[in-house]
Scaffold this active site. Structure first.
Site, PDB file in Angstrom:
ATOM      1  N   HIS A   1      -7.960 -20.107 -54.444  1.00  0.00           N
ATOM      2  CA  HIS A   1      -8.088 -18.954 -55.337  1.00  0.00           C
ATOM      3  C   HIS A   1      -9.485 -18.344 -55.261  1.00  0.00           C
ATOM      4  O   HIS A   1      -9.649 -17.117 -55.305  1.00  0.00           O
ATOM      5  CB  HIS A   1      -7.771 -19.364 -56.776  1.00  0.00           C
ATOM      6  CG  HIS A   1      -6.326 -19.708 -56.995  1.00  0.00           C
ATOM      7  ND1 HIS A   1      -5.298 -18.868 -56.629  1.00  0.00           N
ATOM      8  CD2 HIS A   1      -5.735 -20.808 -57.549  1.00  0.00           C
ATOM      9  CE1 HIS A   1      -4.134 -19.424 -56.938  1.00  0.00           C
ATOM     10  NE2 HIS A   1      -4.371 -20.594 -57.502  1.00  0.00           N
TER      11      HIS A   1
ATOM     12  N   LEU B   1     -12.737   5.293 -55.473  1.00  0.00           N
ATOM     13  CA  LEU B   1     -11.520   4.505 -55.312  1.00  0.00           C
ATOM     14  C   LEU B   1     -11.081   4.037 -56.684  1.00  0.00           C
ATOM     15  O   LEU B   1     -11.913   3.623 -57.499  1.00  0.00           O
ATOM     16  CB  LEU B   1     -11.769   3.282 -54.411  1.00  0.00           C
ATOM     17  CG  LEU B   1     -10.598   2.293 -54.274  1.00  0.00           C
ATOM     18  CD1 LEU B   1      -9.503   2.883 -53.375  1.00  0.00           C
ATOM     19  CD2 LEU B   1     -11.056   0.949 -53.725  1.00  0.00           C
TER      20      LEU B   1
ATOM     21  N   ASP C   1      -0.548 -13.158 -51.873  1.00  0.00           N
ATOM     22  CA  ASP C   1       0.151 -14.438 -51.939  1.00  0.00           C
ATOM     23  C   ASP C   1      -0.401 -15.425 -50.904  1.00  0.00           C
ATOM     24  O   ASP C   1      -0.814 -15.027 -49.812  1.00  0.00           O
ATOM     25  CB  ASP C   1       1.645 -14.209 -51.685  1.00  0.00           C
ATOM     26  CG  ASP C   1       2.497 -15.370 -52.143  1.00  0.00           C
ATOM     27  OD1 ASP C   1       1.979 -16.259 -52.847  1.00  0.00           O
ATOM     28  OD2 ASP C   1       3.696 -15.388 -51.795  1.00  0.00           O
TER      29      ASP C   1
END
Length: 245
Positions: free
Chosen positions: A33, A127, A16
């Site tokens: 962004h 991962l 966020d």
């Protein structure tokens, strides 16, 4: 760095603050962004260094469609370009990529790009990187419930056979350990409909840093906070101490 035996196996992050960070830099939200995507790369590298098994990032919620059309369009284009640019790097580094959420809401071109990325990396195990896009925790539980209802309707499952474990098998990421550490950046202190079922026993960590500011040192601080907590799962602290003895 925290000891390896206290590293969370699965970290979930709400990334966020991209837009608010950009405004502070007197830049447009779009720029924030883009910088947020760069932070994803360093976070993935940090999780690999720490020995984390799975990382789930909340990229776009079912509620985010309410944002201005121009911003939503930009985010979709950024998602597509980032996938195309990063997938070979992920594959080279042994990372499995999955996108969780209602992918039917995306364009056919984006759906195809997601499918190609998932297929290329499906056998990797260093991962597990999960991107939650057009995702909502309530949607996830609803879909799992609908699947079980179909099984009851066609006679392959009786209502009394439905257990917590059986429902768990139907939610997304059921093949991974549940998230042990939830991180939210940007100063907000809420879950925002993210992995509601999966985070039932998760430890929460909230950072005032905006996502583009959340660097490796910030990640280490979050993991160190987890390392210092006693996870009792309904038992008493004395019981845990007895088990350790």
């Amino acid at each position: 760095m925290p000891p390896k035996n206290r590293i969370p196996r699965h970290i979930a992050i709400v990334m966020d603050g991209n837009g608010r960070w950009a405004r502070r830099q007197k830049r447009p939200r779009f720029w924030g962004h883009k910088r947020g995507v760069e932070r994803v790369r360093s976070t993935v590298e940090g999780c690999i260094d720490l020995g984390v098994e799975a990382l789930t990032l909340f990229a776009f919620s079912t509620e985010n469609w309410r944002r201005p059309e121009e911003e939503v369009s930009f985010l979709m284009d950024l998602f597509m370009s980032s996938l195309k640019r990063e997938v070979k790097r992920l594959h080279k580094n042994g990372i499995r990529l999955r996108v969780i959420g209602d992918k039917s809401g995306f364009s056919e071109k984006l759906q195809a790009t997601i499918a190609e990325a998932e297929e290329l990396t499906k056998d990797n195990s260093r991962l597990s990187l999960n991107i939650a896009a057009n995702y909502g925790g309530r949607w996830d539980i609803t879909e799992a419930t609908r699947t079980l209802c179909h099984q009851v309707a066609n006679g392959t499952l009786a209502p009394e056979q439905i257990t917590e474990e059986i429902l768990h098998e139907q939610v997304t990421l059921s093949d991974l350990p549940d998230p042990e550490l939830f991180i939210r950046t940007g100063g907000e202190k809420r879950v925002s409909n993210f992995l509601l079922w999966q985070m039932a026993y998760c430890e929460f960590y909230f950072s005032d840093l905006f996502w583009p500011e959340f660097d490796r040192q910030a990640l280490d601080l979050a993991v160190s906070s987890f390392e210092g907590r006693q996870r009792r799962f309904g038992r008493t602290g004395d019981q845990l101490l007895e088990e350790e003895d």
